[in-house]
Design a protein around this motif. Structure first.
Motif, short mmCIF file in Angstrom:
data_model
loop_
_atom_site.label_atom_id
_atom_site.label_comp_id
_atom_site.label_asym_id
_atom_site.label_seq_id
_atom_site.Cartn_x
_atom_site.Cartn_y
_atom_site.Cartn_z
N TYR A 269 -6.32 -21.80 15.02
CA TYR A 269 -5.74 -23.12 14.82
C TYR A 269 -4.89 -23.06 13.55
N ARG A 270 -5.65 -22.60 12.41
CA ARG A 270 -4.96 -22.62 11.39
C ARG A 270 -3.72 -21.78 11.23
N SER A 271 -3.55 -20.90 12.07
CA SER A 271 -2.12 -19.94 11.98
C SER A 271 -1.11 -20.88 13.14
N PRO B 276 7.15 -1.15 10.51
CA PRO B 276 6.48 -1.88 11.43
C PRO B 276 6.89 -2.36 12.81
N THR B 277 5.97 -2.31 13.58
CA THR B 277 5.99 -2.54 14.81
C THR B 277 5.87 -4.44 15.03
N SER B 278 6.23 -4.99 16.17
CA SER B 278 5.83 -6.39 16.51
C SER B 278 4.46 -6.64 16.50
N ILE B 279 3.56 -5.41 16.82
CA ILE B 279 2.08 -5.70 16.69
C ILE B 279 1.94 -5.77 15.33
N ASP B 280 2.26 -4.80 14.33
CA ASP B 280 1.96 -5.09 12.97
C ASP B 280 2.16 -6.29 12.48
N ASN B 281 3.31 -6.71 12.77
CA ASN B 281 3.80 -8.11 12.39
C ASN B 281 2.98 -9.34 12.46
N LEU B 282 2.13 -9.13 13.61
CA LEU B 282 1.19 -10.30 14.22
C LEU B 282 -0.13 -10.17 13.23
N ARG B 283 -0.30 -9.17 12.40
CA ARG B 283 -1.65 -9.18 11.91
C ARG B 283 -1.61 -10.22 10.71
N ASP B 284 -2.67 -10.95 10.50
CA ASP B 284 -2.62 -11.90 9.22
C ASP B 284 -2.65 -11.10 7.89
N THR B 285 -2.72 -9.99 7.84
CA THR B 285 -2.60 -9.14 6.67
C THR B 285 -1.23 -8.46 6.42
N ASP B 286 -0.35 -8.73 7.43
CA ASP B 286 1.06 -8.09 7.48
C ASP B 286 1.80 -8.64 6.22
N PRO B 287 2.58 -8.05 5.53
CA PRO B 287 3.31 -8.26 4.38
C PRO B 287 4.60 -9.08 4.82
N PHE B 288 5.03 -9.00 5.89
CA PHE B 288 6.28 -9.68 6.43
C PHE B 288 5.90 -10.90 6.74
N ILE B 289 4.56 -11.15 7.55
CA ILE B 289 4.19 -12.25 8.16
C ILE B 289 3.64 -13.35 7.02
N ARG B 290 3.14 -12.76 6.02
CA ARG B 290 2.50 -13.28 4.56
C ARG B 290 3.79 -14.00 3.92
N ALA B 291 4.88 -13.13 3.90
CA ALA B 291 6.27 -13.50 3.06
C ALA B 291 6.72 -14.61 3.74
N THR B 292 6.64 -14.77 5.13
CA THR B 292 7.57 -15.72 5.87
C THR B 292 6.69 -17.15 6.21
N ALA B 293 5.39 -17.03 5.81
CA ALA B 293 4.39 -18.12 6.25
C ALA B 293 4.93 -19.63 5.91
N ASP B 294 5.36 -19.56 4.51
CA ASP B 294 5.98 -20.72 3.94
C ASP B 294 7.30 -20.92 3.76
N LEU B 295 8.08 -20.27 4.50
CA LEU B 295 9.49 -20.51 4.36
C LEU B 295 9.86 -22.10 4.87
N THR C 258 -2.69 -13.20 13.42
CA THR C 258 -3.94 -13.41 13.84
C THR C 258 -4.85 -12.05 13.54
N PRO C 259 -6.07 -12.56 13.28
CA PRO C 259 -7.18 -11.29 13.03
C PRO C 259 -7.38 -10.36 14.43
N ARG C 260 -6.66 -10.98 15.55
CA ARG C 260 -7.17 -10.21 16.71
C ARG C 260 -6.16 -8.88 16.65
N ALA C 261 -4.85 -9.14 15.90
CA ALA C 261 -4.04 -7.87 15.95
C ALA C 261 -4.60 -6.76 14.92
N GLU C 262 -5.52 -7.15 14.15
CA GLU C 262 -6.08 -6.25 13.19
C GLU C 262 -7.33 -5.62 13.47
N GLY C 263 -7.96 -6.39 14.68
CA GLY C 263 -9.06 -5.59 15.29
C GLY C 263 -8.99 -4.25 16.19
N GLY C 264 -9.92 -3.68 16.80
CA GLY C 264 -9.90 -2.50 17.35
C GLY C 264 -8.77 -2.48 18.58
#
Length: 670
Positions: free
Chosen positions: A624-626, A574-593, A526-532
């Motif tokens: 919704y897309r996430s 990374p912490t769990s907060i890092d993992n929730l960012r839509d730019t996080d490498p882990f979340i991107r690597a697992t999105a289509d498993l 989610t982009p909200r995890a990337e925000g301020g």
């Protein structure tokens, strides 16, 4: 003229006196036969709806006054109800001397009279109940017991009668008072004669053969009447009408190994007591109990003269009826009180926040709560909460599921409580291992129904972890996340890193799960995890010490030396907060498993603003897309904020899915 007027008045008065004499004579003539014949005048009055309810349902428990039926029995027996006010027990004993009153009617009245006497003797401090009050409650329960099982008709023949319901309530309430009083006495003086206690001429024995306390504890540390509890935050209270006192038994956190309860007991600078050999799973420290008082005797006379009674508790989840004197009797049960009391006393809200921030008295490893004692014949619902949350996230979901009788018979709830500051990959590995070990503990051969066809329900970050628990990693995560470190991961160092990270970055689906429900889960971040705000919270989060201890050498290897990266910066996982960012490498690597083919899955998403098209919407935190997953068997969009799992619509959807699975089950179920 004046003389004529006066003469007329005298004549009129003379006639009036004659008429009065005649009426008096007629009245006397009419009254004489009535007096000689003993007749009474009968009048009639009309009654409204309130009068009807008061007459048919009102009694000593609901109004403080004897019921209409009780008053009528006294009058039929020639006992003036007013004389019973000073001591209703005297009138109860007088009824034994009156012939011509049916046993059924007499026993019902006696039970109510003894209840009235017990209430008067108990006063405002039930915990300090006198022997006289306790004996009065035993008499009330005894006469109700005799009415139900030893009078002219069976309970089934009186099933629709208000009077039987009243007498059952006298029994249930009297049993509740007896149990509470004897428990309070045992806490101060200890049990007498082993598993029995003496109260005046009464000998009360305890039979625990049909009941097991949480954690196998020997004795509860508290007993609470379910009827005395009222909860805020729970939409409904679910119970089953029937025979017996509805109680909640509490055991100590040490007895079950409850990390939340232990954290409340230890000082702020104390070490986590649950690490010292405590299991990684536990039952709730609160459990429902339905208690009966069984009076010795095989006939009406024996029951009314015995002073031997046995107190027998039952688990309402496991037993819904009991056979007494040849009659099948439904057991009462309360399925909300123990759960609500646990959540109210748990301290989850504060501890889950401490856990996310990595503070003392938080948790640093996953824990599994069994909502009921393990049952091999019921399917498991595995629930995973979200970020900075705890089992409290499921308060109404779990309560509504257990309040559904059909679901209660088919499912048992396991709730995962995990440190939400840890990386998602770490929590996924810990939870999978935790579930596997717990199942093996109860069912080593994996043959029980509970070890197959598990349903997984995850909200928010718990939904992300849940999807990974039913997915295959292949080499995708390893290759994606460690590509930049390949030059440093050669030879022995590379083998060491791979060996330590293998369980975290390589995984297969949890084989027991065949259905999953993902609720407001940011599968693509989610982009909200990337925000301020997300970055501000992220800076407050500390990784669990156990994770740093376990993987400290791996971090050093990844850094090359002294945990320093190639550019001289410290390598920080990374912490769990890092993992929730839509730019996080882990979340991107697992999105289509790929999700396991044997798992049928569903999604429930929040649609915060109905005016926005669903495809472009969000729930305030997750787009919704996430949250959307292709291939889902069903998708339910609900107008809601991110905590959509708490809405009635989401709970109805969860129940629909569970009922659907029940209908598709091929095997036999209880």
């Amino acid at each position: 003229m004046a003389g004529t007027f006066a003469a007329g008045m005298q004549l009129a008065m003379s006639r009036m006196r004659a008429i009065r004499k005649t009426l008096s004579a007629l009245t006397a003539a009419m009254a004489l036969p009535m007096l000689l014949g003993g007749c009474a005048m009968v009048t009639v009055q009309s009654r409204g709806p309130g009068d009807y309810i008061a007459m048919t349902r009102g009694d000593v428990l609901s109004t403080g006054k004897l019921s209409q039926s009780g008053l009528e029995t006294l009058r039929v027996a020639g006992i003036e109800p007013k004389t019973c006010r000073p001591d209703s027990a005297v009138c109860a004993q007088q009824l034994d001397q009156v012939e011509g009153v049916a046993a059924e009617r007499r026993l019902a009245a006696q039970s109510e009279l003894w209840t009235a006497r017990a209430i008067a003797l108990t006063g405002k401090k039930p915990a300090q109940m006198s022997d006289a009050a306790l004996q009065a409650w035993l008499e009330a329960a005894r006469h109700a017991y005799a009415y139900l099982f030893f009078s002219e008709r069976s309970p089934g023949e009186r099933a629709f009668e208000d009077r039987q319901t009243q007498v059952r309530d006298y029994y249930n309430y009297a049993t509740q008072q007896v149990v509470a009083s004897l428990f309070a006495r045992s806490r101060t003086a200890g049990p007498q004669d082993g598993d029995s206690a003496r109260v005046g001429p009464w000998q009360v024995r305890v039979d625990l053969s049909a009941y097991r306390l949480p954690g196998g504890s020997n004795q509860p540390q508290a007993i609470v009447a379910a009827s005395s509890l009222r909860f805020d935050g729970l939409r409904s209270s679910y119970r089953r009408d029937g025979f017996g006192a509805e109680l909640v038994a509490e055991v100590s956190p040490e007895a079950v190994g409850d990390p939340a309860g232990l954290a409340l007991q230890q000082p702020a600078n104390g070490s986590p007591r649950w690490r010292r050999g405590q299991p990684s799973f536990s039952e709730m420290p609160y459990a429902p109990a339905t208690v009966l008082l069984k009076f010795e005797g095989a006939s009406l006379g024996e029951v009314l003269h015995t002073h031997a009674v046995t107190m027998v508790p039952y688990d309402p989840y496991r037993q819904d009826e009991v056979v007494l004197h040849g009659q099948r009797v439904p057991l009462a049960g309360n399925f909300t009180a123990a759960y609500g009391l646990w959540l109210a006393q748990s301290g989850f809200a504060a501890q889950s926040l401490r856990s996310m921030l990595g503070r003392e008295r938080g948790i640093d490893r996953a824990h599994l709560y069994l909502m009921q004692p393990y049952d091999p014949d019921r399917r498991i619902l595995l629930m995973l909460h979200g970020l900075a949350s705890s089992p409290e996230a499921w308060v109404n979901v779990a309560n509504e599921i257990m309040g559904d009788e059909a679901l209660r018979r088919h499912y048992q709830i396991w709730q995962v409580y995990y440190p939400t500051n840890a990386p998602i990959a770490f929590n996924r590995a810990e939870i999978q291992d935790l579930v596997a070990r717990t199942l093996h503990r109860f069912d080593p051969d994996g043959n029980a129904a509970a070890s197959r066809n598990m349903v997984l329900i995850g909200h928010s970050m718990g939904g992300v972890i849940g999807r990974l628990l039913v997915s295959s990693s292949g080499e995708a995560i390893w290759q994606s996340l460690l590509a930049e470190h390949r030059t440093r991961l050669q030879g022995e160092r590379g083998e060491h890193v791979r060996r330590k990270l293998e369980p975290v970055l390589h995984f297969q689906p949890l084989p027991q799960v065949d259905r999953a429900i993902f609720i407001a889960a940011p599968h693509r971040g989610t982009p909200r995890a990337e925000g301020g705000l997300g970055r501000f919270v992220g800076r407050l989060v500390r990784l669990p010490a156990t994770l740093l201890e376990r993987f400290g050498d791996v971090l050093q290897d990844l850094s090359g030396q002294d945990q320093q990266g190639g550019d001289g910066t410290r390598f920080v996982p990374p912490t769990s907060i890092d993992n929730l960012r839509d730019t996080d490498p882990f979340i991107r690597a697992t999105a289509d498993l790929p999700i396991s083919r044997r798992v049928r899955y569903h999604t429930i998403v929040g649609h915060r603003d109905p005016s926005v098209p669903l495809a472009e919407s969000d729930d305030g935190l997750v787009p919704y897309r996430s949250a959307h997953l292709d291939g889902a068997e069903s998708e339910k969009a609900i107008v809601s904020w991110h905590s959509v799992q708490e809405t009635p619509q989401a709970i109805l959807e969860i129940r629909r899915i569970l009922h659907e699975q029940m209908r598709s089950d091929a095997g036999p179920w209880p």
